[in-house]
Design a protein around this motif. Structure first.
Motif, PDB file in Angstrom:
ATOM      1  N   ASN A  80       4.470  -0.721   8.187  1.00  0.00           N
ATOM      2  CA  ASN A  80       5.137   0.064   6.927  1.00  0.00           C
ATOM      3  C   ASN A  80       4.188  -0.152   5.870  1.00  0.00           C
TER       4      ASN A  80
ATOM      5  N   SER B 178       1.235  -1.541  -0.042  1.00  0.00           N
ATOM      6  CA  SER B 178       0.086  -0.331  -0.153  1.00  0.00           C
ATOM      7  C   SER B 178       0.476   0.975   0.372  1.00  0.00           C
ATOM      8  N   SER B 179       2.361   1.139   0.393  1.00  0.00           N
ATOM      9  CA  SER B 179       3.000   2.434   0.614  1.00  0.00           C
ATOM     10  C   SER B 179       3.928   2.875  -1.030  1.00  0.00           C
TER      11      SER B 179
ATOM     12  N   VAL C 287       0.363   2.248   4.417  1.00  0.00           N
ATOM     13  CA  VAL C 287      -0.341   3.074   4.419  1.00  0.00           C
ATOM     14  C   VAL C 287      -1.580   3.283   4.356  1.00  0.00           C
TER      15      VAL C 287
ATOM     16  N   ARG D 121      12.083   4.941  -1.716  1.00  0.00           N
ATOM     17  CA  ARG D 121      10.907   5.773  -1.648  1.00  0.00           C
ATOM     18  C   ARG D 121      11.059   7.359  -1.241  1.00  0.00           C
TER      19      ARG D 121
END
Length: 465
Positions: A428, A49-50, A430, A354
């Motif tokens: 981790n 999701s990140s 999101v 990222r």
């Protein structure tokens, strides 16, 4: 050779295996591995999701196939089963954190689980819930099919096997759950072959299309089994026929390898963890640096050069040059960058690939110290052994040879490390997954063999809390 001259009909072998396999047929090790890598893959998807572009994929997939059949694990939105499979496959693979069958050069679980869960949710909505024991057996069938398609060839990777072989693995798994006979399963393979896609240009450029290709084949597996179930016959000799998979997509095929082990050696027991969210072929340098620094006690600042001697697969796929401002996908597939991350930070984790972390001057300074050399290996499908030599500024040269890389079944993550990786993935995400939901997912995976409806696990993964 490019066609089967051994008398082994791979389509027949894989179809028969899919038709007959049940949980009782699996070895205890295969059942344990299925649960281990189910938890691992769900954790990686949660952390996905990140990843870059996930909301773009979600929005487009919902447009491509609106509906209420299945759940996108990102936000819990409902859509068609095929579209949910695309989203969830992308979530699993976008961080380069999902498990791999090293000899096959296949990430089987990304295509498999995204398709399988979407199909099972659709079945549950139709009043036909899928039990956990059946799901575990189907997983093993899918990994056998995808893995052995890779094991059967000695040819250098030309297409992206996690997508191409993965689609056939997902098709076999759904056929197992759907109760297909051999003829219908072969027909489903034919329909899957008509949709098979996945090129290595996306890998070369570090394009987000890489994970999407897995999603396209996951969607294709659902469509293929739907077509076969409806009575439409697909081509039957899809693997070793004149224009089959091993003629156009792979070459140098050895079908006897499949016949020798199918149903005897469970390929799910041969999966390797990815302890780091980067291409598996980059893990050797991290393993080597970690062990050398722990044994000899030097700091990153003392390093003058890092030399990695590795097989051709490593040099060809992750021996790319470092770039000052790489895209996340490129950085994960760049061995010098990954080595630079470890030297600069003492770790390789999701946040290290990222945002501003991609432009970290220290990472790039250390990446510039890394050099790759061929080791003379002629196997185009192996990542080991590897040798890592560190030359220090004081003139010392320290070396280590790695017969297997950390995460391989011979050098596995412990159960505690597997669980720690899952919980780290949850943190981790999101937004981060609350501990109570993470514990719920763990409990459902641990008890999946007795679960009456695997859609319950999807609800825990997707939330809401």
């Amino acid at each position: 050779m490019t066609q089967d001259t051994t008398g082994h009909d791979l389509a027949e072998l894989f179809a028969a295996h899919a038709v007959r396999t049940r949980l009782a047929d699996l070895s205890p090790g295969a059942v344990a591995a299925a649960q281990t890598f189910l938890l691992d893959t769900l954790g990686v998807a949660i952390a996905g999701s990140s990843g870059a572009n996930v909301h773009t994929v979600l929005d487009l997939a919902r447009q491509w196939g609106p509906g209420e059949e299945a759940t996108a694990w990102l936000g819990g939105q409902r859509m068609s089963a095929g579209s949910a499979a695309i989203v969830n496959a992308y979530l699993i693979h976008c961080l380069e954190f999902d498990c791999v069958h090293e000899r096959a050069v296949v990430h089987p679980m990304a295509t498999l689980l995204s398709a399988l869960f979407a199909w099972c949710e659709r079945e549950a909505a139709r009043g036909r819930p899928v039990r956990g024991d059946r799901f575990l057996a189907a997983m093993a069938v899918g990994v056998d099919t995808a893995g052995l398609l890779g094991v059967a060839t000695d040819s250098a990777l030309r297409f992206f096997r996690p997508a191409t072989a993965g689609g056939f693995g997902a098709t076999a798994a759904i056929a197992n759950l759907a109760g297909f006979d051999i003829v219908t399963t072969r027909s489903a393979f034919g329909h899957m072959y008509g949709q098979t896609s996945g090129n290595l240009q996306a890998h070369l450029e570090g394009s987000p299309l890489l994970g999407l290709q897995i999603g396209f084949n996951a969607r294709g597996a659902i469509a293929a089994t739907d077509l076969a179930a409806a009575g439409m016959q697909g081509p039957l000799d899809v693997f070793t026929g004149r224009y089959g998979y091993f003629k156009l997509i792979e070459q140098d095929v050895h079908p006897e390898r499949v016949a020798a082990v199918l149903g005897q050696e469970w390929q799910i027991e041969k999966l390797s963890h990815k302890p780091f969210p980067s291409g598996r072929l980059t893990h050797g340098v991290v393993h080597g640096l970690r062990d050398l620094m722990a044994t000899h006690g030097f700091a990153a600042e003392a390093v003058a050069e890092v030399v990695v001697r590795a097989p051709p697969l490593v040099l060809r796929l992750v021996g790319r040059p470092d770039m000052p401002d790489p895209a996340s996908n490129y950085a994960k597939l760049c061995l010098p960058f990954v080595a630079g991350v470890f030297l600069a930070r003492g770790r390789c984790d999701v946040p290290d690939f990222r945002g501003e972390a991609l432009r970290d001057a220290d990472v790039h300074r250390y990446a510039a110290l890394v050099r790759l050399e061929p080791d003379g290996n002629t196997d185009e499908n192996t990542l080991d052994p590897q040798a890592v030599t560190v030359r220090l500024k004081d003139g010392q040269a320290l070396s280590i040879t790695l017969p297997r890389i950390y995460g391989h079944p011979a050098v596995p993550l412990t159960q505690a490390e597997n669980e720690e990786k899952f919980l780290r993935c949850c943190r981790n995400a999101v937004p981060p997954v609350p501990p109570a939901r993470a514990a719920r997912v763990q409990a459902l995976v641990a008890g999946i063999a007795g679960l009456p409806d695997v859609a319950e696990l999807v609800a825990a993964v997707a939330g809401p809390d």
